[in-house]
Enzyme design. Sequence first.
Site, mmCIF file in Angstrom:
data_model
loop_
_atom_site.group_PDB
_atom_site.id
_atom_site.type_symbol
_atom_site.label_atom_id
_atom_site.label_comp_id
_atom_site.label_asym_id
_atom_site.label_seq_id
_atom_site.Cartn_x
_atom_site.Cartn_y
_atom_site.Cartn_z
ATOM 1 C CG ASN A 29 17.039 59.903 27.763
ATOM 2 O OD1 ASN A 29 16.657 59.860 26.585
ATOM 3 N ND2 ASN A 29 18.158 59.226 27.837
ATOM 4 N NE ARG A 100 20.119 62.376 25.733
ATOM 5 C CZ ARG A 100 20.800 61.321 25.330
ATOM 6 N NH1 ARG A 100 19.734 60.018 25.302
ATOM 7 N NH2 ARG A 100 21.726 61.281 24.426
ATOM 8 C CG HIS A 189 28.044 62.052 24.538
ATOM 9 N ND1 HIS A 189 29.231 61.358 23.818
ATOM 10 C CD2 HIS A 189 27.273 60.984 24.753
ATOM 11 C CE1 HIS A 189 28.673 60.159 23.597
ATOM 12 N NE2 HIS A 189 27.637 60.017 24.079
ATOM 13 C CG LEU A 218 36.093 57.202 26.915
ATOM 14 C CD1 LEU A 218 37.451 56.358 27.292
ATOM 15 C CD2 LEU A 218 36.143 57.336 25.248
ATOM 16 N NE ARG A 250 26.577 55.010 18.597
ATOM 17 C CZ ARG A 250 26.474 55.762 19.331
ATOM 18 N NH1 ARG A 250 26.533 57.130 18.768
ATOM 19 N NH2 ARG A 250 25.567 55.545 20.410
ATOM 20 N NE ARG A 294 30.365 45.536 31.896
ATOM 21 C CZ ARG A 294 29.392 45.928 32.356
ATOM 22 N NH1 ARG A 294 28.902 46.252 33.600
ATOM 23 N NH2 ARG A 294 28.335 46.623 31.566
ATOM 24 C CD GLU A 395 24.985 61.698 29.847
ATOM 25 O OE1 GLU A 395 24.860 62.405 28.566
ATOM 26 O OE2 GLU A 395 25.255 60.705 29.856
HETATM 27 P P1 AMP Z 1 27.413 53.944 29.573
HETATM 28 O O1 AMP Z 1 26.774 53.986 28.071
HETATM 29 O O2 AMP Z 1 27.704 55.256 29.758
HETATM 30 O O3 AMP Z 1 26.342 53.287 30.532
HETATM 31 O O4 AMP Z 1 28.417 52.864 29.565
HETATM 32 C C1 AMP Z 1 28.184 51.551 29.222
HETATM 33 C C2 AMP Z 1 29.402 50.664 28.850
HETATM 34 O O5 AMP Z 1 30.397 50.845 29.868
HETATM 35 C C3 AMP Z 1 29.300 49.108 28.765
HETATM 36 O O6 AMP Z 1 28.935 48.784 27.330
HETATM 37 C C4 AMP Z 1 30.524 48.546 29.178
HETATM 38 O O7 AMP Z 1 31.247 48.388 27.853
HETATM 39 C C5 AMP Z 1 31.444 49.613 29.934
HETATM 40 N N1 AMP Z 1 31.610 49.319 31.244
HETATM 41 C C6 AMP Z 1 30.626 49.071 32.377
HETATM 42 N N2 AMP Z 1 31.435 48.844 33.641
HETATM 43 C C7 AMP Z 1 32.650 48.470 33.020
HETATM 44 C C8 AMP Z 1 33.835 48.084 33.724
HETATM 45 N N3 AMP Z 1 33.971 47.415 34.774
HETATM 46 N N4 AMP Z 1 35.057 47.786 32.755
HETATM 47 C C9 AMP Z 1 34.948 48.069 31.529
HETATM 48 N N5 AMP Z 1 34.033 48.673 30.914
HETATM 49 C C10 AMP Z 1 32.584 48.716 31.733
#
Ligand code: AMP
Length: 409
Positions: A29, A100, A189, A218, A250, A294, A395
């Site tokens: 990637n 990717r 996605h 998300l 965004r 978080r 992915e």
């Molecule tokens: P991704 O791009 O799919 O890796 O998602 C990243 C995002 O997941 C981070 O910026 C966090 O906002 C969110 N995230 C990860 N762990 C948690 C959690 N335990 N609770 C809420 N949001 C989380």
Amino acid sequence: MDKHLTPGHVICLINPVTVNLSHNILVINCGSSSLKFAVIDPESTQVLIQGIAERLNSPDALLKVQPLGSQAIPYINHAKAMAAILASLGDIPIAGIGHRVVHGGEFFSASVLLNEDAVAKIDACRALAPLHNPAHVTGIRAAMENFPELPHVAVFDTAFHQTMPPHAYFYALPYDLYKTHQVRRYGFHGTSHRFVAEQAATLLDKPFTELQIITAHLGNGCSACAIKNGQSMDTTMGLTPLEGLAMGTRSGDVDPNLIQFLVEQTGRDIRQVTDLLNRDSGLLGLSGLSNDMRTLLEAADNGHSRAELAIDVFCYRLAKGILGLAAALDRIDALIFTGGIGENSAPIRARTLAHLKVLKPTLDHDLNSAHGRHTAGRITTTDSALTALVVPTNEELVIARETQRLLQP
Ligand code: AMP
């Protein structure tokens, strides 16, 4: 302490007795400033080695390989980082390489074995994804130079959405813009939406091709997708990954007149406004605190009112996006949450369902807490009118599987 990496170190990680060596796929990637990689056996789903070369072309460039550690590689560029990564694989046999690719335009409705013509088409999509496609082409060329004897496959974020009907992918703009500049909605996605929907079909014990599903990916970027009988019918992202839901940094949908308004009222130029919409908005912009859910959930618990506002806007807009996608379906057999936020955050799932009363979901609080990153499963009660599930995405595994599929004669 980080260990110092040298090419060949990695060989000792692999137990040749337990690993089916012939299936390994190197997944790459290649982004604008980073290059992620993983070697995956798509049959066992085992990850043999993975890592990232980040902050490329800067004095702080770093190569991290799990579980070996990190190595500073100041000012290294994409091509040299690729060579360093490939050297770090040591003697691990690789059957093929899966790349990717964010944007395949209208050229690609499925993954493709790469040749010069395909690489030229990916390059031709650079205006549609200026941050991503040029980097992909650099990565693909560097990998092809280093591994000319191996098959290379491109897996596109946009391909799954090429089944969208014209009424979903056309903007209400002068038609000529589509003909001349390929202005239309593409969606992103796609590998994730398809993967989690297929996993959900297995969980529900129903054929993927008979289900009508809405998926909500998300993560840092967020999009939702309406899938009918195995095909994407509509999705929230558009020409670029800025359209649709509120995201980490965004804005998602705004009134297009906002751009001129901000140019005139704030003295920013168009590039700066575009940057504001992409990098300074969403959860970060609203909360003034963080793009990480978080941090916001914790801050909101401690009374931070703008963190609370950011979470509210995020969940409400997600619910609105899901209801908009319902127009593409006859019914909703399942709503699926995935991505870093979708998988890990029970409160966000609960708050989103609270905005979807019209679909009559009944949340099972225990299941919502129990299921997530490590266990896929239902989060609504068995008698709920809406079935909601959480399904972890993967992915890299999809790219490895797609690559393996195209390698078969
Ligand atoms: P991704 O791009 O799919 O890796 O998602 C990243 C995002 O997941 C981070 O910026 C966090 O906002 C969110 N995230 C990860 N762990 C948690 C959690 N335990 N609770 C809420 N949001 C989380």
